[in-house]
Design a protein around this motif. Structure first.
Motif, PDB file in Angstrom:
ATOM      1  N   SER A  23       0.747  -1.101   0.454  1.00  0.00           N
ATOM      2  CA  SER A  23      -0.310  -0.262   0.047  1.00  0.00           C
ATOM      3  C   SER A  23       0.560   1.547  -0.143  1.00  0.00           C
ATOM      4  O   SER A  23       2.211   1.270  -0.387  1.00  0.00           O
ATOM      5  CB  SER A  23      -1.533   0.319   1.240  1.00  0.00           C
ATOM      6  OG  SER A  23      -0.201   0.435   1.976  1.00  0.00           O
ATOM      7  N   THR A  51      -8.475   2.612  -9.334  1.00  0.00           N
ATOM      8  CA  THR A  51      -7.890   2.636  -8.200  1.00  0.00           C
ATOM      9  C   THR A  51      -9.923   2.289  -7.703  1.00  0.00           C
ATOM     10  O   THR A  51     -10.279   2.191  -8.827  1.00  0.00           O
ATOM     11  CB  THR A  51      -7.815   3.452  -7.578  1.00  0.00           C
ATOM     12  OG1 THR A  51      -7.988   4.928  -7.500  1.00  0.00           O
ATOM     13  CG2 THR A  51      -6.056   4.581  -8.534  1.00  0.00           C
ATOM     14  N   PHE A 105      -4.112  -1.948  -4.724  1.00  0.00           N
ATOM     15  CA  PHE A 105      -4.933  -0.077  -4.840  1.00  0.00           C
ATOM     16  C   PHE A 105      -5.547  -0.054  -6.356  1.00  0.00           C
ATOM     17  O   PHE A 105      -5.855   0.769  -7.270  1.00  0.00           O
ATOM     18  CB  PHE A 105      -4.496   0.799  -3.820  1.00  0.00           C
ATOM     19  CG  PHE A 105      -5.291   1.911  -3.800  1.00  0.00           C
ATOM     20  CD1 PHE A 105      -6.699   2.368  -3.682  1.00  0.00           C
ATOM     21  CD2 PHE A 105      -4.988   3.262  -4.035  1.00  0.00           C
ATOM     22  CE1 PHE A 105      -7.934   3.018  -3.751  1.00  0.00           C
ATOM     23  CE2 PHE A 105      -5.974   4.429  -3.913  1.00  0.00           C
ATOM     24  CZ  PHE A 105      -6.702   4.471  -3.912  1.00  0.00           C
TER      25      PHE A 105
END
Ligand code: ASP
Ligand code: MG
Length: 406
Positions: free
Chosen positions: A29, A135, A124
């Motif tokens: 992330s 996304t 993502f």
């Protein structure tokens, strides 16, 4: 992830797995706070930003960490490279900012991994069929990780978060809350949607559909051969062995983000409730709890329900517009409410779960404003001021308090 130090910590963990002979794909992330920063840039640039360009901007946080992690891994002598969403590719729908993964081609990373290289994949992000970046909605890296694990038929999907597992309830409210060793997909979905925000809800639904064993672990612990166990999210069949020892109730969740709406004096006739909930549904407003009182002598009834607080203004707007058709007398709402839910697959085979809840709340003088149930959940709506008290009382009533905690 926050800063290079955290990336080093992740790299050490990956190296540890590689040294143990595992083939590893890592989904990363963005660094902490980074996505918020990028979202704000878009808003500043123009409140009416093009969602396709928003995705280009906000997906970059993960691109940065994927490259950095590959660099740090290489510096530790581990072969690694990054694979961006469009390079695999990870194909998604074209719902920018909240796209759904449709297909992952894992051939390239599988080949690289078989040749001893770690695959680092930014979470993502994905790509539409016409090759625009997408996304997956906030928290979407969890969903990327589960999707990659499913595509590769991985033995397990470990998700390192800033909490070290799933608890019987929020430990900030109940210090005696216990970490759960195992929780079922269904329970996790109920717990996630009612406020125990550990994983993106969508990732849990995907894990359930694809049968991916997900383990929630703390990203703060040092990598070792015997890590502190986190929480395994598994199918119900995996629990069967120890079903006897299992608590009837798995966890207690709360949600302060709902508002109670009441329509006073709705005509008591067929079609009345349809005239309320159809326009709300058409406006995409998710109604949760619904209570209809018995009719007054006057031939009318009160209808109470909850909507997400964020949708209150739109809900009131719809209901005022439909007033003539619905025929109610007054429209009132109350944002000072909270939903408390007890969740557990054990209640499928046990009676009395709801009764115990009502008794425990009554003993503390907590009034119940609305009730809903499903096969594995009972929820009540109460005044918001009693949230913490209710959670604590129920945690004790269902025997969830840890024995050794202070
Ligand atoms: N960076 C994205 C977000 O903050 C995705 C994620 O962290 O899961 O929403
Ligand atoms: Mg997250």
């Amino acid at each position: 992830m926050a800063g290079i130090e955290r990336i080093r910590n992740v790299a050490n963990r990956v190296k540890h797995e590689v040294d143990r002979g595992n083939e590893v794909a890592v989904v990363v992330s963005a660094m902490s706070g980074e996505t918020d920063r990028l979202v704000n840039f878009c808003r500043e640039a123009s409140p009416l930003y093009d969602p396709r360009e928003y995705d280009v901007v906000v997906s970059s946080g993960e691109q940065v960490t994927s490259g950095l992690l590959a660099i740090v891994l290489q510096s530790l002598g581990v072969k690694a490279r990054s694979w961006l969403g469009w390079q695999l590719p990870i194909r998604t729908s074209d719902a920018h900012a909240s796209a759904r993964i449709e297909e992952i081609n894992s051939d390239a990373i599988s080949a690289a991994m078989a040749a001893g290289e770690v695959a680092v994949i930014p979470g993502f992000q994905g790509m539409t069929s016409d090759e625009r970046v997408t996304t997956l909605g906030r928290g979407g890296s969890d969903t990327s990780a589960v999707a990659v694990a499913a595509a590769m038929q991985a033995d397990r999907c470990d998700i390192y978060t800033d909490v070290d597992g799933v608890y019987t309830t929020d430990p900030r409210i109940v210090p005696k809350a216990r970490k759960l060793a195992k929780v079922t997909y269904e329970e996790m979905l109920e717990l996630a949607s009612v406020g125990a925000k550990v994983l993106q809800t969508r990732s849990v639904g995907l894990a359930m559909k694809e049968n991916v064993r997900v383990q929630v672990l703390s990203s703060f612990d040092e990598p070792t051969d015997n890590p502190t166990p986190g929480t395994m999210i598994v199918g119900e069949e995996e629990l069967e062995g120890n079903a006897m020892e299992r608590q009837l109730i798995t966890g207690i969740a709360y949600d302060k983000n709902e508002t109670k709406v009441t329509l006073v004096a709705v005509p008591d006739r067929p079609g009345a409730v349809a005239s309320i909930f159809t326009p709300l549904a058409d406006a995409n407003i998710n109604v949760d709890m619904i209570v209809q009182n018995v009719a007054h002598d006057s031939g009318s009834t009160d209808v109470t329900f909850t909507v997400p607080s964020a949708e209150l203004a739109r809900s009131l707007d719809v209901l005022e517009r439909e007033r003539g058709t619905i025929g109610y007398d007054r429209l009132i709402h109350d944002t000072n409410v909270a939903k408390i839910s007890v969740v557990g697959v054990g209640m499928r085979s046990h009676a009395g779960v709801a009764a115990k809840m009502f008794e425990a709340l009554a003993a503390r003088g907590i009034n119940v404003l609305a009730i809903t149930t499903s096969e594995i959940k009972v929820s009540v709506l109460i005044h918001e001021d009693y949230t913490e008290l209710a959670v604590r009382v129920l945690h004790t009533a269902y025997g969830l308090d840890a024995e050794d905690a202070a």
